[in-house]
Write an enzyme that holds these catalytic residues in place. Sequence first.
Site, mmCIF file in Angstrom:
data_model
loop_
_atom_site.group_PDB
_atom_site.id
_atom_site.type_symbol
_atom_site.label_atom_id
_atom_site.label_comp_id
_atom_site.label_asym_id
_atom_site.label_seq_id
_atom_site.Cartn_x
_atom_site.Cartn_y
_atom_site.Cartn_z
ATOM 1 N N GLY A 46 0.836 -1.195 0.000
ATOM 2 C CA GLY A 46 0.000 0.000 0.000
ATOM 3 C C GLY A 46 0.867 1.240 0.000
ATOM 4 O O GLY A 46 2.064 1.176 0.336
ATOM 5 N N GLN A 51 2.803 9.947 1.870
ATOM 6 C CA GLN A 51 4.170 9.403 1.916
ATOM 7 C C GLN A 51 5.044 9.905 0.771
ATOM 8 O O GLN A 51 6.264 9.822 0.844
ATOM 9 C CB GLN A 51 4.132 7.859 1.878
ATOM 10 C CG GLN A 51 3.522 7.254 3.129
ATOM 11 C CD GLN A 51 3.417 5.752 3.003
ATOM 12 O OE1 GLN A 51 2.469 5.256 2.413
ATOM 13 N NE2 GLN A 51 4.388 5.029 3.526
ATOM 14 N N CYS A 92 6.030 -0.269 7.484
ATOM 15 C CA CYS A 92 5.702 0.940 6.728
ATOM 16 C C CYS A 92 6.897 1.336 5.873
ATOM 17 O O CYS A 92 8.029 1.336 6.364
ATOM 18 C CB CYS A 92 5.350 2.074 7.690
ATOM 19 S SG CYS A 92 4.848 3.599 6.858
ATOM 20 N N LEU A 93 6.627 1.686 4.632
ATOM 21 C CA LEU A 93 7.714 2.102 3.741
ATOM 22 C C LEU A 93 8.382 3.380 4.247
ATOM 23 O O LEU A 93 9.524 3.658 3.887
ATOM 24 C CB LEU A 93 7.182 2.306 2.317
ATOM 25 C CG LEU A 93 6.683 1.036 1.608
ATOM 26 C CD1 LEU A 93 5.997 1.393 0.292
ATOM 27 C CD2 LEU A 93 7.840 0.060 1.368
ATOM 28 N N HIS A 134 -4.281 1.402 7.803
ATOM 29 C CA HIS A 134 -2.928 1.965 7.906
ATOM 30 C C HIS A 134 -2.783 3.146 6.929
ATOM 31 O O HIS A 134 -2.260 4.200 7.290
ATOM 32 C CB HIS A 134 -1.927 0.838 7.604
ATOM 33 C CG HIS A 134 -0.496 1.226 7.498
ATOM 34 N ND1 HIS A 134 0.473 0.770 8.378
ATOM 35 C CD2 HIS A 134 0.175 2.005 6.594
ATOM 36 C CE1 HIS A 134 1.651 1.267 8.016
ATOM 37 N NE2 HIS A 134 1.502 2.020 6.942
ATOM 38 N N GLU A 135 -3.283 2.970 5.690
ATOM 39 C CA GLU A 135 -3.167 4.035 4.680
ATOM 40 C C GLU A 135 -4.052 5.229 5.030
ATOM 41 O O GLU A 135 -3.646 6.377 4.856
ATOM 42 C CB GLU A 135 -3.549 3.507 3.286
ATOM 43 C CG GLU A 135 -2.781 2.304 2.776
ATOM 44 C CD GLU A 135 -1.285 2.387 2.937
ATOM 45 O OE1 GLU A 135 -0.757 3.511 3.027
ATOM 46 O OE2 GLU A 135 -0.639 1.329 3.002
ATOM 47 N N HIS A 138 -2.371 7.411 7.419
ATOM 48 C CA HIS A 138 -1.393 8.307 6.780
ATOM 49 C C HIS A 138 -2.069 9.589 6.294
ATOM 50 O O HIS A 138 -1.524 10.693 6.444
ATOM 51 C CB HIS A 138 -0.734 7.629 5.574
ATOM 52 C CG HIS A 138 0.439 6.735 5.891
ATOM 53 N ND1 HIS A 138 1.557 7.175 6.570
ATOM 54 C CD2 HIS A 138 0.682 5.436 5.590
ATOM 55 C CE1 HIS A 138 2.432 6.177 6.663
ATOM 56 N NE2 HIS A 138 1.925 5.102 6.088
HETATM 57 O O1 GNR Z 1 4.073 -2.536 2.517
HETATM 58 C C1 GNR Z 1 3.457 -2.423 3.570
HETATM 59 N N1 GNR Z 1 3.190 -3.527 4.297
HETATM 60 C C2 GNR Z 1 2.364 -3.523 5.395
HETATM 61 C C3 GNR Z 1 2.380 -4.651 6.205
HETATM 62 C C4 GNR Z 1 1.565 -4.717 7.305
HETATM 63 C C5 GNR Z 1 0.719 -3.678 7.601
HETATM 64 C C6 GNR Z 1 0.689 -2.543 6.805
HETATM 65 C C7 GNR Z 1 1.508 -2.470 5.702
HETATM 66 S S1 GNR Z 1 1.454 -1.068 4.688
HETATM 67 C C8 GNR Z 1 3.079 -1.085 4.041
HETATM 68 C C9 GNR Z 1 3.249 -0.015 3.000
HETATM 69 C C10 GNR Z 1 3.070 1.346 3.636
HETATM 70 O O2 GNR Z 1 3.866 1.876 4.348
HETATM 71 N N2 GNR Z 1 1.924 1.933 3.421
HETATM 72 O O3 GNR Z 1 1.662 3.106 4.003
HETATM 73 NI NI NI Z 2 2.826 3.183 5.798
#
Ligand code: GNR
Ligand code: NI
Length: 171
Positions: A46, A51, A92-93, A134-135, A138
């Site tokens: 995601g 980001q 999270c990236l 999670h997104e 953000h």
């Molecule tokens: O790549 C991602 N993997 C992930 C794994 C577990 C819970 C949430 C995520 S999201 C993350 C990519 C990211 O940072 N999205 O904002």
């Molecule tokens: Ni993230």
Amino acid sequence: MARLPILRYPDPRLHTVARPVATVDERVRRLVDDMLETMYTADGVGLAATQVDVHERVIVMDTSEQHDQPLVLINPEIVKRSDERAVNEEGCLSVPLIYDRVERPARVTVRALGRDGQSFELDAEGLTAVCVQHEMDHLLGKVFVEYLSPLKRDRIRTKMLKKTRDELRGK
Ligand code: GNR
Ligand code: NI
């Protein structure tokens, strides 16, 4: 398409609250396509526009096994949350190499606009439910480490600052 640089925690720009998209036009479709390329290249499931330092309510996701089912959510809103909660390991990236457990509603229903500007609903569970929440965090300026204890968060902040400094020095 183009790959966009991803902001790294604790960059203060990650705490910006995103504005809704007014119209899904060519500019927004180009952003979506660049975000998809950025997400796939970074091996993420995601990516939120926040980001890549674009503060508009745009998310791309792909939680499929083959990484061949891109999902685009513009102006997403959660219309239903389950009472049942689930704990999952999140990453999270914007916080590379850090993984920790976060509790959230196990299932959510999200309404959003797609890349074509058409409204749709998504019933999400499992990784898709984790990822969409999670997104959406953000887009509200929230990073998953804010669910952890202040001690853990502070350790992560220090580690990320050191990692970024080392990388800039070519270590
Ligand atoms: O790549 C991602 N993997 C992930 C794994 C577990 C819970 C949430 C995520 S999201 C993350 C990519 C990211 O940072 N999205 O904002
Ligand atoms: Ni993230």
